[in-house]
Write an enzyme that holds these catalytic residues in place. Structure first.
Site, short mmCIF file in Angstrom:
data_model
loop_
_atom_site.label_atom_id
_atom_site.label_comp_id
_atom_site.label_asym_id
_atom_site.label_seq_id
_atom_site.Cartn_x
_atom_site.Cartn_y
_atom_site.Cartn_z
N LYS A 183 -1.95 1.20 -2.86
CA LYS A 183 -2.01 0.28 -3.98
C LYS A 183 -1.64 0.95 -5.30
CE LYS A 183 -6.37 -0.83 -3.38
NZ LYS A 183 -7.67 -1.48 -3.67
N HIS A 217 -6.40 -13.34 -7.75
CA HIS A 217 -7.25 -12.36 -7.07
C HIS A 217 -8.65 -12.43 -7.67
CE1 HIS A 217 -8.78 -8.63 -5.38
NE2 HIS A 217 -7.74 -8.62 -4.57
N LYS A 256 0.85 -1.20 0.00
CA LYS A 256 0.00 0.00 0.00
C LYS A 256 0.89 1.25 0.00
CE LYS A 256 -3.70 -2.65 0.73
NZ LYS A 256 -4.83 -2.78 -0.21
#
EC number: 4.1.1.39
Length: 475
Positions: free
Chosen positions: A177, A294, A175
């Site tokens: 992102k 994902h 992060k």
């Protein structure tokens, strides 16, 4: 047209429209071992009987259309049609039914999730006779399972590649992102891996943007991996997202990752598509790459209780298409996931044989006939206080992924990674000693804080953080 064809087409043909249930509702049908079975949650329009609604689903997802056609006489509909063979009302819901449909195996191309989904989840979901339609589960017969390669490597091969056993694997999504330069991104990867994590991860929407082109990111992440491995003596990895606008570009990125010698790449399998995903999975097996998956966009498809596709179906499809990891919810974090239902599809990802269990949303017994398993990834709003619950819920064969729960540590990324690794090792040791993680979890973490200042600092930061909302995904 030959006289023989003319005769066959004309005899017995009567133009017009007839009820679907006359042909496609067959309660006397006994399912075959080779049938693909589907459980649909059907909400008919007012005035439409459930038998007609279930038959319409079977028809429109197999051989049927809205009117009788003379070419029906040129084939054997009894051989190829889908059949609604059982209907049961949904307890506690008005005008909702579970309709069970059997599809003959010959309707589907071998080794193609794309073709299977195009048939079963195609136009029927927009059918006017239905107010809503949700595919709750599929039974994939062994005869069809064996036409798929499945995951590139599977759980045991991954553990052997990493030489890591007896505990969940630890990860972290980098992060912010979006917005980091490739070099700063690589620095964050290095710090997390050096601190004790097994993996770091590109977020799902990190592809190749103007602020960080993919090739630069791959190079700096590879440097971070090798440096962290040299310092820790452990095998490390970063999920390099190979998702791209074309299959050719996706494979080009995977090839570059292989040339760098990194262990794993990543794909967004729903936005990228099943054809692209299966192609990448085949490349990964042939070239020794692990494949992290994902599920970006899944909630658009699976979150509504009465319409869409349940994630357990998407999980089964991923195991067939190919992936070594897939995000599966956390039960305890910020993202949707009810415990029993989540564990139901986690078992469908990992185990060889799963018994029917309606209390966990599993409508059919599933035999994967040795298709490799997939590691579930718990990710989203989790931190060190969740570690006992995550270890107890998901067990060893899982990946626990802390993004903000690593990078949000007050002392930096590496101490955040240390805190997570210490918490995990403490929970695994306590479990192995026979302690009850569900009951003693907080005490176990507090004890570990005494010899880890990094963990103590993390516990102080996140002691009040909770995500307590009622789950939408209920039976």
């Amino acid at each position: 047209m030959s006289p023989q064809t003319e005769t066959k087409a004309s005899v017995g043909f009567k133009a017009g429209v007839k009820d679907y249930k006359l042909t496609y509702y067959t309660p006397e049908y006994e399912t075959k071992d080779t049938d693909i079975l589907a459980a649909f949650r059907v909400t008919p329009q007012p005035g439409v009987p459930p038998e007609e609604a279930g038959a319409a689903v079977a028809a429109e997802s197999s051989t049927g259309t809205w009117t009788t056609v003379w070419t029906d006489g040129l084939t054997s509909l009894d051989r190829y049609k889908g059949r609604c063979y059982h209907i049961e009302p949904v307890a506690g819901e008005e005008n909702q039914y579970i309709c069970y449909v059997a599809y003959p195996l010959d309707l589907f191309e071998e080794g193609s999730v794309t073709n299977m989904f195009t048939s079963i989840e195609g136009n029927v979901f927009g059918f006017k006779a239905l107010r809503a339609l949700r595919l709750e589960d599929l039974r994939i017969p062994p005869a069809y399972v064996k036409t798929f390669q499945g995951p590139p490597h599977g759980i045991q091969v991954e553990r052997d590649k990493l030489n890591k056993y007896g505990r969940p694997l630890l990860g972290c999504t980098i992060k912010p992102k979006l917005g980091l330069s490739a070099k700063n991104y690589g620095r964050a990867v290095y710090e997390c891996l050096r601190g004790g994590l097994d993996f770091t991860k590109d977020d799902e929407n990190v592809n190749s943007q103007p602020f960080m082109r993919w090739r630069d990111r791959f190079l700096f992440c590879a440097e971070a991996i090798y440096k962290a491995q040299a310092e820790t003596g452990e095998x490390k990895g970063h999920y390099l997202n190979a998702t791209a606008g074309t299959c050719e570009e996706m494979i080009k990125r995977a090839v570059f990752a292989r040339e760098l010698g990194v262990p794993i790449v990543m794909h967004d399998y729903l936005t990228g598509g099943f054809t692209a995903n299966t192609s990448l999975a085949h490349y990964c097996r042939d070239n020794g790459l692990l494949l992290h998956i994902h599920r970006a966009m899944h909630a658009v498809i699976d979150r509504q209780k009465n319409h869409g596709i349940h994630f357990r179906v998407l999980a089964k499809a991923l195991r067939m298409s190919g992936g070594d990891h897939i995000h599966s919810g956390t039960v305890v974090g910020k993202l949707e996931g009810e415990r029993d239902i989540t564990l139901g599809f986690v078992d469908l990802l990992r185990d060889d044989f799963i018994e029917k269990d309606r209390s966990r949303g599993i409508y059919f017994t599933q035999d994967w006939v040795s298709l490799p398993g997939v590691l579930p990834v718990a990710s989203g709003g989790i931190h060190v206080w969740h570690m006992p619950a995550l270890t107890e819920i998901f067990g060893d064969d899982s990946v626990l992924q802390f993004g903000g729960g690593t990078l949000g540590h007050p002392w930096g990324n590496a101490p955040g990674a240390v805190a997570n690794r210490v918490a995990l090792e403490a929970c695994v040791q306590a479990r192995n000693e026979g302690r009850d993680l569900a009951r003693e979890g907080n005490e176990i973490i507090r004890e570990a804080c005494k010899w880890s200042p990094e963990l103590a600092a993390a516990c102080e930061v996140w002691k009040e953080i909770k995500f307590e909302f009622q789950a939408m995904d209920t039976l």
